[in-house]
Design an enzyme around this catalytic site. Structure first.
Site, PDB file in Angstrom:
ATOM      1  N   SER A   1       1.346   0.616  -3.998  1.00 18.35           N
ATOM      2  CA  SER A   1       2.516  -0.008  -3.378  1.00 18.35           C
ATOM      3  C   SER A   1       2.386  -1.517  -3.224  1.00 18.35           C
ATOM      4  O   SER A   1       3.386  -2.203  -3.035  1.00 18.35           O
ATOM      5  CB  SER A   1       2.812   0.620  -2.017  1.00 18.35           C
ATOM      6  OG  SER A   1       1.867   0.216  -1.050  1.00 18.35           O
TER       7      SER A   1
ATOM      8  N   LYS B   1       1.106  -3.011   3.906  1.00 17.59           N
ATOM      9  CA  LYS B   1       2.409  -3.549   3.496  1.00 17.59           C
ATOM     10  C   LYS B   1       2.510  -5.016   3.911  1.00 17.59           C
ATOM     11  O   LYS B   1       1.708  -5.525   4.675  1.00 17.59           O
ATOM     12  CB  LYS B   1       3.560  -2.780   4.151  1.00 17.59           C
ATOM     13  CG  LYS B   1       3.530  -1.269   3.977  1.00 17.59           C
ATOM     14  CD  LYS B   1       3.829  -0.820   2.556  1.00 17.59           C
ATOM     15  CE  LYS B   1       3.803   0.703   2.455  1.00 17.59           C
ATOM     16  NZ  LYS B   1       3.965   1.148   1.059  1.00 17.59           N
TER      17      LYS B   1
END
Length: 200
Positions: free
Chosen positions: A39, A84
């Site tokens: 990600s 993230k």
């Protein structure tokens, strides 16, 4: 008797003190985290180990580590951690236009840490198949959020996205990350790949 005390003083005490200091550093200051998944590609690689600084206040563009349990409904393991990038901090408005521009508080953000393709195609799909763009209000109406129609990042929470937008499971799908879930801010050493893109 003297030799026993000498051993205790010269070996046991220094080792115990060293272990205590190491434990304090790991608990309150610094630890290593292994990236799991793609990600954050290409800036972070799957299985890459990165440094996490625990006492830093999360800011926009920082890459953070947080406990996903209780944030992402699909994260059923209490120990699972996500990595993230912070896009919006408390009080921010976040908007993504159909042309692939990110606006925070109505100002365009360069996002030079990812490619133009990731900014447009990757970010607008699959969350926005019509490619018309989105804001917090439109995202919060999704079935996963269950939080009504919010227009700003709430107090004590953060809006995050992965750099590999096309595959990242992030705030677009399940909402905000509470501050108490954030474990620390990722920092790379100067000789590590993509340190400029991570160390914001």
């Amino acid at each position: 008797m003297k030799s026993i005390w000498s051993i205790f003083k010269n070996y046991i005490i220094p080792i115990a003190v060293g272990l205590a200091i190491a434990l304090l550093i790991k608990t309150y200051a610094f630890s290593l985290v292994k990236v799991d998944g793609s990600s954050m590609y290409p800036n972070l690689q799957n299985t890459e180990r990165v440094s996490m600084i625990k006492f830093l206040e999360p800011k926009r563009d920082n890459v953070v580590v947080f406990k996903a349990y209780g944030v992402d409904p699909r994260a059923i393991d209490p120990k699972i951690l996500y990595v993230k990038r912070v896009i919006g901090v408390p009080g921010d408005t976040v908007q993504y236009t159909k042309s692939g521009e990110l606006l925070v508080n109505n100002k365009v953000v360069k996002q030079d840490f990812i490619s133009k393709d990731a900014q447009k195609q990757g970010t607008l799909q699959p969350i926005n198949k019509e490619k018309t763009g989105f804001d917090l209000k439109s995202l919060s109406k999704g079935s996963e959020w269950n939080s009504g129609s919010v227009t700003t990042v709430p107090k004590g929470k953060y809006f995050v996205m992965g750099d590999n937008r096309e595959v990242s499971n992030d705030s677009r799908y399940w909402g905000f990350v509470p501050k108490d879930k954030i474990q620390g801010v990722v920092k790379l050493l100067p000789w590590q790949n993509h340190h400029e893109e991570i160390n914001r």
